[in-house]
Enzyme design. Structure first.
Site, PDB file in Angstrom:
ATOM      1  N   ASP A 166       0.845  -1.205   0.000  1.00  0.00           N
ATOM      2  CA  ASP A 166       0.000   0.000   0.000  1.00  0.00           C
ATOM      3  C   ASP A 166       0.881   1.257   0.000  1.00  0.00           C
ATOM      4  O   ASP A 166       0.750   2.127   0.860  1.00  0.00           O
ATOM      5  CB  ASP A 166      -0.922  -0.035   1.228  1.00  0.00           C
ATOM      6  CG  ASP A 166      -2.053   0.989   1.119  1.00  0.00           C
ATOM      7  OD1 ASP A 166      -2.311   1.478   0.002  1.00  0.00           O
ATOM      8  OD2 ASP A 166      -2.667   1.300   2.154  1.00  0.00           O
TER       9      ASP A 166
HETATM   10 MG   LIG Z   1      -1.950   4.198   5.978  1.00  0.00          MG
END
Ligand SMILES: [Mg+2]
Ligand SMILES: Nc1ncnc2c1ncn2[C@@H]1O[C@H](COP(=O)(O)OP(=O)(O)O)[C@@H](O)[C@H]1O
Length: 237
Positions: A166
């Protein structure tokens, strides 16, 4: 790293940093009662900043995102203690610190078994006097050199073979000494193949572009080229 075990509970912690009992340190109410909550930030849920004896910590409960997350919010299928998300993130942070990458020190990780599932929490050291890239770029441009430094830090993480699943600009912080920090290693792992590396970089570019259209952040093609120049190895003469 020390381990605390009690029934369906496991806590892994660094006893030099954790100045309160391991079974209490993940209870937000405990910190509230002692008036030791010094701030908060929001991502998927709330990250609480807490005052330990010598350092400040960032306490986060693991939550799922997306549609699936609305159904099972914070439960994960239990397989083994050392496969839990909190334990894994604790280990990845230690691995990256040993490799010289600027990531927060892990303080404590918890997993609590609930039937076939578990819930998890993590406390890391709060990066002092830092702001994330989205916040910074909403106000101002970054000096050219800072983009190069961001590229270098990501490169160090990749050289340590850590796949940040991410990698976005909410998860990159810059402190008041202009040091670059990478955070949020949930679900990230050490991966000895190479094919995910360019995927990480493309995701980061999409994140810059998304925030540019959403929040009008300062960002240009030139900034991106600087970041890439920091990421790519120097050509030796
Ligand atoms: Mg984060
Ligand atoms: N160690 C830390 N030091 C400073 N801020 C932190 C730290 N950990 C988390 N934060 C803040 O909390 C926010 C959410 O934490 P993060 O680890 O990214 O989890 P998630 O995005 O899954 O909610 C971050 O964007 C950041 O602003």
């Amino acid at each position: 790293m020390k381990t605390f075990e009690k029934g369906k509970l496991r806590v892994w912690y660094d006893e030099a940093l954790l100045s309160v009992p391991p079974e209490q340190c993940f209870d937000v109410g405990f910190w509230q009662q002692q008036e030791r909550i010094v701030g908060q930030a929001s991502g998927r849920g709330t990250t609480w900043f807490i005052q330990l004896d010598n350092v400040q910590g960032a306490l986060r409960h693991y939550r799922r995102g997306g549609l699936f997350g609305k159904l099972v919010r914070d439960h994960y299928l239990f397989c083994q203690w050392d496969k839990t998300r909190s334990y894994q993130e604790f280990q990845i942070l230690n691995h990256l610190r040993q490799a010289g990458v600027n990531v927060p020190r892990p303080i404590a990780a918890r997993a609590v078994k609930k039937h076939v599932c578990y819930q998890a929490d993590l406390i890391t050291e709060k990066v002092p006097n830092a702001r994330d890239l989205v916040t910074i770029l909403q106000e101002n441009t970054l000096r050219d050199e800072m983009y190069v430094k961001i590229g270098r830090e990501i490169r160090k993480m990749h050289d340590a073979q850590v796949n940040h699943t991410d990698l976005n600009i909410h998860n990159i912080l810059i402190d008041d000494r202009e040091r670059v920090w990478i955070i949020d290693f949930d679900k990230c792992g050490v991966d000895f193949s190479q094919d995910w590396k360019s995927g990480n970089i493309q995701r980061l570019l999409r994140s810059f572009k998304k925030e540019q259209s959403k929040h009008n952040i300062f960002f240009s093609e030139h900034s991106w080229q600087l970041l890439v120049s920091g990421y790519l190895p120097q050509v030796k003469e």
